[in-house]
Scaffold this motif. Structure first.
Motif, PDB file in Angstrom:
ATOM      1  N   MET A  94       0.829  -1.211   0.000  1.00 56.24           N
ATOM      2  CA  MET A  94       0.000   0.000   0.000  1.00 56.24           C
ATOM      3  C   MET A  94       0.863   1.261   0.000  1.00 56.24           C
ATOM      4  O   MET A  94       0.572   2.233  -0.705  1.00 56.24           O
ATOM      5  N   ASP A  95       1.930   1.253   0.819  1.00 56.39           N
ATOM      6  CA  ASP A  95       2.840   2.401   0.861  1.00 56.39           C
ATOM      7  C   ASP A  95       3.456   2.657  -0.502  1.00 56.39           C
ATOM      8  O   ASP A  95       3.600   3.804  -0.924  1.00 56.39           O
ATOM      9  N   GLN A  96       3.816   1.571  -1.186  1.00 63.63           N
ATOM     10  CA  GLN A  96       4.416   1.716  -2.510  1.00 63.63           C
ATOM     11  C   GLN A  96       3.420   2.321  -3.501  1.00 63.63           C
ATOM     12  O   GLN A  96       3.783   3.178  -4.310  1.00 63.63           O
ATOM     13  N   VAL A  97       2.172   1.899  -3.427  1.00 61.88           N
ATOM     14  CA  VAL A  97       1.141   2.424  -4.327  1.00 61.88           C
ATOM     15  C   VAL A  97       0.960   3.926  -4.102  1.00 61.88           C
ATOM     16  O   VAL A  97       0.869   4.711  -5.063  1.00 61.88           O
ATOM     17  N   VAL A  98       0.927   4.351  -2.835  1.00 62.71           N
ATOM     18  CA  VAL A  98       0.766   5.773  -2.526  1.00 62.71           C
ATOM     19  C   VAL A  98       1.965   6.573  -3.028  1.00 62.71           C
ATOM     20  O   VAL A  98       1.821   7.644  -3.634  1.00 62.71           O
ATOM     21  N   ALA A  99       3.178   6.053  -2.810  1.00 60.67           N
ATOM     22  CA  ALA A  99       4.387   6.751  -3.239  1.00 60.67           C
ATOM     23  C   ALA A  99       4.434   6.879  -4.761  1.00 60.67           C
ATOM     24  O   ALA A  99       4.748   7.949  -5.303  1.00 60.67           O
ATOM     25  N   ILE A 100       4.104   5.793  -5.457  1.00 62.07           N
ATOM     26  CA  ILE A 100       4.095   5.827  -6.925  1.00 62.07           C
ATOM     27  C   ILE A 100       3.002   6.766  -7.429  1.00 62.07           C
ATOM     28  O   ILE A 100       3.200   7.524  -8.389  1.00 62.07           O
ATOM     29  N   GLY A 101       1.842   6.730  -6.778  1.00 61.15           N
ATOM     30  CA  GLY A 101       0.751   7.611  -7.167  1.00 61.15           C
ATOM     31  C   GLY A 101       1.130   9.082  -7.026  1.00 61.15           C
ATOM     32  O   GLY A 101       0.817   9.901  -7.900  1.00 61.15           O
ATOM     33  N   LEU A 102       1.828   9.424  -5.936  1.00 63.17           N
ATOM     34  CA  LEU A 102       2.257  10.806  -5.743  1.00 63.17           C
ATOM     35  C   LEU A 102       3.266  11.222  -6.809  1.00 63.17           C
ATOM     36  O   LEU A 102       3.225  12.358  -7.310  1.00 63.17           O
ATOM     37  N   GLN A 103       4.157  10.322  -7.186  1.00 60.91           N
ATOM     38  CA  GLN A 103       5.121  10.628  -8.241  1.00 60.91           C
ATOM     39  C   GLN A 103       4.406  10.853  -9.578  1.00 60.91           C
ATOM     40  O   GLN A 103       4.764  11.745 -10.353  1.00 60.91           O
ATOM     41  N   LEU A 104       3.395  10.048  -9.835  1.00 59.60           N
ATOM     42  CA  LEU A 104       2.631  10.191 -11.071  1.00 59.60           C
ATOM     43  C   LEU A 104       1.879  11.527 -11.094  1.00 59.60           C
ATOM     44  O   LEU A 104       1.902  12.256 -12.095  1.00 59.60           O
ATOM     45  N   ILE A 105       1.237  11.861  -9.987  1.00 58.50           N
ATOM     46  CA  ILE A 105       0.504  13.127  -9.897  1.00 58.50           C
ATOM     47  C   ILE A 105       1.468  14.305  -9.991  1.00 58.50           C
ATOM     48  O   ILE A 105       1.157  15.340 -10.599  1.00 58.50           O
ATOM     49  N   SER A 106       2.670  14.150  -9.425  1.00 55.17           N
ATOM     50  CA  SER A 106       3.672  15.205  -9.503  1.00 55.17           C
ATOM     51  C   SER A 106       4.072  15.470 -10.949  1.00 55.17           C
ATOM     52  O   SER A 106       4.218  16.631 -11.358  1.00 55.17           O
ATOM     53  N   GLY A 107       4.230  14.411 -11.746  1.00 55.34           N
ATOM     54  CA  GLY A 107       4.561  14.588 -13.157  1.00 55.34           C
ATOM     55  C   GLY A 107       3.454  15.304 -13.917  1.00 55.34           C
ATOM     56  O   GLY A 107       3.714  16.166 -14.766  1.00 55.34           O
ATOM     57  N   ILE A 108       2.209  14.952 -13.600  1.00 55.67           N
ATOM     58  CA  ILE A 108       1.064  15.616 -14.234  1.00 55.67           C
ATOM     59  C   ILE A 108       1.037  17.098 -13.848  1.00 55.67           C
ATOM     60  O   ILE A 108       0.810  17.979 -14.691  1.00 55.67           O
ATOM     61  N   ALA A 109       1.275  17.385 -12.569  1.00 51.55           N
ATOM     62  CA  ALA A 109       1.265  18.771 -12.095  1.00 51.55           C
ATOM     63  C   ALA A 109       2.360  19.586 -12.761  1.00 51.55           C
ATOM     64  O   ALA A 109       2.141  20.748 -13.151  1.00 51.55           O
ATOM     65  N   ASN A 110       3.546  19.009 -12.909  1.00 52.00           N
ATOM     66  CA  ASN A 110       4.642  19.727 -13.560  1.00 52.00           C
ATOM     67  C   ASN A 110       4.305  20.063 -15.008  1.00 52.00           C
ATOM     68  O   ASN A 110       4.611  21.155 -15.501  1.00 52.00           O
ATOM     69  N   LEU A 111       3.654  19.119 -15.704  1.00 52.98           N
ATOM     70  CA  LEU A 111       3.272  19.359 -17.091  1.00 52.98           C
ATOM     71  C   LEU A 111       2.231  20.465 -17.186  1.00 52.98           C
ATOM     72  O   LEU A 111       2.296  21.334 -18.066  1.00 52.98           O
ATOM     73  N   ALA A 112       1.262  20.458 -16.275  1.00 50.05           N
ATOM     74  CA  ALA A 112       0.251  21.522 -16.251  1.00 50.05           C
ATOM     75  C   ALA A 112       0.889  22.866 -15.915  1.00 50.05           C
ATOM     76  O   ALA A 112       0.527  23.904 -16.487  1.00 50.05           O
ATOM     77  N   LEU A 113       1.863  22.847 -15.025  1.00 49.43           N
ATOM     78  CA  LEU A 113       2.518  24.076 -14.579  1.00 49.43           C
ATOM     79  C   LEU A 113       3.261  24.756 -15.726  1.00 49.43           C
ATOM     80  O   LEU A 113       3.140  25.971 -15.913  1.00 49.43           O
ATOM     81  N   ILE A 114       4.009  23.981 -16.510  1.00 50.14           N
ATOM     82  CA  ILE A 114       4.775  24.587 -17.599  1.00 50.14           C
ATOM     83  C   ILE A 114       3.891  24.959 -18.781  1.00 50.14           C
ATOM     84  O   ILE A 114       4.305  25.748 -19.642  1.00 50.14           O
ATOM     85  N   SER A 115       2.670  24.432 -18.831  1.00 52.14           N
ATOM     86  CA  SER A 115       1.798  24.656 -19.986  1.00 52.14           C
ATOM     87  C   SER A 115       0.789  25.773 -19.778  1.00 52.14           C
ATOM     88  O   SER A 115       0.249  26.312 -20.758  1.00 52.14           O
ATOM     89  N   LEU A 116       0.505  26.141 -18.534  1.00 55.05           N
ATOM     90  CA  LEU A 116      -0.601  27.050 -18.264  1.00 55.05           C
ATOM     91  C   LEU A 116      -0.374  28.438 -18.864  1.00 55.05           C
ATOM     92  O   LEU A 116      -1.283  29.032 -19.453  1.00 55.05           O
ATOM     93  N   GLY A 117       0.834  28.979 -18.727  1.00 56.53           N
ATOM     94  CA  GLY A 117       1.119  30.287 -19.306  1.00 56.53           C
ATOM     95  C   GLY A 117       0.984  30.279 -20.812  1.00 56.53           C
ATOM     96  O   GLY A 117       0.470  31.233 -21.413  1.00 56.53           O
ATOM     97  N   LEU A 118       1.416  29.195 -21.441  1.00 57.68           N
ATOM     98  CA  LEU A 118       1.275  29.071 -22.890  1.00 57.68           C
ATOM     99  C   LEU A 118      -0.182  28.941 -23.284  1.00 57.68           C
ATOM    100  O   LEU A 118      -0.594  29.430 -24.338  1.00 57.68           O
ATOM    101  N   ALA A 119      -0.985  28.282 -22.452  1.00 54.91           N
ATOM    102  CA  ALA A 119      -2.411  28.147 -22.737  1.00 54.91           C
ATOM    103  C   ALA A 119      -3.075  29.517 -22.795  1.00 54.91           C
ATOM    104  O   ALA A 119      -3.989  29.740 -23.596  1.00 54.91           O
ATOM    105  N   ILE A 120      -2.626  30.453 -21.961  1.00 56.32           N
ATOM    106  CA  ILE A 120      -3.186  31.805 -21.981  1.00 56.32           C
ATOM    107  C   ILE A 120      -2.745  32.547 -23.237  1.00 56.32           C
ATOM    108  O   ILE A 120      -3.552  33.160 -23.938  1.00 56.32           O
ATOM    109  N   ILE A 121      -1.448  32.478 -23.553  1.00 52.14           N
ATOM    110  CA  ILE A 121      -0.908  33.257 -24.668  1.00 52.14           C
ATOM    111  C   ILE A 121      -1.249  32.636 -26.023  1.00 52.14           C
ATOM    112  O   ILE A 121      -1.670  33.323 -26.949  1.00 52.14           O
ATOM    113  N   PHE A 122      -1.089  31.331 -26.140  1.00 52.36           N
ATOM    114  CA  PHE A 122      -1.369  30.672 -27.412  1.00 52.36           C
ATOM    115  C   PHE A 122      -2.833  30.238 -27.512  1.00 52.36           C
ATOM    116  O   PHE A 122      -3.515  30.529 -28.487  1.00 52.36           O
ATOM    117  N   GLY A 123      -3.316  29.555 -26.467  1.00 58.50           N
ATOM    118  CA  GLY A 123      -4.681  29.044 -26.522  1.00 58.50           C
ATOM    119  C   GLY A 123      -5.722  30.144 -26.532  1.00 58.50           C
ATOM    120  O   GLY A 123      -6.738  30.033 -27.217  1.00 58.50           O
TER     121      GLY A 123
END
Length: 289
Positions: free
Chosen positions: A1-30
């Protein structure tokens, strides 16, 4: 269970980083339909703002959360007034102009800080123990700050007069102008807001990735892929694209390594755009912001 939570947090962290670098571009380009090839350099400038400020004794939180978006936002306003304002509706010209701007910014920063020396700062917050596994506390912070940033941008665009004027101007600038709206000022503020969000992202990622003059090349392709895959809705598209592509990237990175993760992300984007040429929100969440 601990491993699942740790892996899940790493996965969510990757998603958050992608959203973070894309949001400013979404305003200017999108939102503004400006192809900003200097987006990666705005991220880089946010990172260098944090590095320079912390080395001169400024608190790292003030550097990341206040100075980075402020400095890059001001630079964005200057760029819009000097360069971009003359090129609205001319996408190829804007592409070439911002490409030249990116080369100029890389050259200026390289001449000041050097080309090969990576500048790093230590991430604040320590490790968080999840059973026998350890997860970076700063990665968890980035997840929360990304969610708060999405909410803040949504509230600004949906609930404020500035957001109403900005959305109206982008949809029909001629009609907005006839109603007495200073469309030139709205374009300037909107571009500055997108640049500030990008600078904030660069500042927040500086402790994780380090800072180099050419670091923008690492992010710009992912940001454009995410925004285009998300479709026309600024926030819903960015969130949906980040969740889908970031999730695929994270899973393949965990199973086969980071190189396969990047390949899987690109392949997923190609398949997605082949099946849904208008992006995720071109087919779903059509009336979302």
């Amino acid at each position: 269970m601990d491993q699942v939570v740790a892996i899940g947090l790493q996965l969510i962290s990757g998603i958050a980083n992608l959203a973070l670098i894309s949001l400013g571009l979404a305003i200017i380009f999108g939102m503004m339909r400006v192809i900003n090839l200097a987006h990666g350099e705005f991220l880089m400038l946010g990172g260098y703002t944090v590095v320079v400020a912390t080395k001169n004794g400024v608190n790292i939180w003030i550097s990341m959360l206040i100075l980075a978006p402020l400095v890059v936002g001001i630079i964005g306003v200057i760029v819009e007034r000097v360069l971009i304002r003359w090129l609205y509706g001319r996408m190829v010209d804007t592409l070439l102009a911002t490409w030249g701007l990116s080369l100029l910014l890389i050259g200026i920063v390289t001449s000041i800080f050097g080309a090969s020396t990576e500048t790093t700062i230590s991430p604040p917050l320590g490790a968080v123990q999840i059973g026998t596994y350890s997860v970076s506390g700063y990665d968890i912070f980035l997840i929360f700050i990304t969610a708060l940033l999405l909410i803040a941008v949504f509230a600004t665009l949906k609930l404020t007069k500035l957001g109403l004027l900005a959305r109206g101007t982008m949809q029909n600038a001629q009609m907005a102008s006839s109603l007495g709206v200073s469309t030139s000022r709205i374009y300037m503020v909107t571009f500055g807001l997108g640049a500030a969000v990008t600078g904030l992202a660069g500042g927040l990622l500086a402790p994780v990735t380090g800072v180099l003059p050419t670091m923008g090349a690492t992010y710009i392709a992912k940001a454009f892929i995410t925004v285009i895959s998300g479709g026309s809705a600024i926030l819903a598209g960015t969130a949906a694209g980040s969740i889908l592509l970031g999730g695929i990237n994270g899973v393949f990175t965990f199973l086969a390594g980071p190189t396969y993760g990047e390949v899987a992300l690109l392949a997923a984007a190609i398949i997605l755009l082949r099946l849904m040429p208008t992006g995720i929100t071109g087919r779903f969440f059509r009336k979302s912001l």
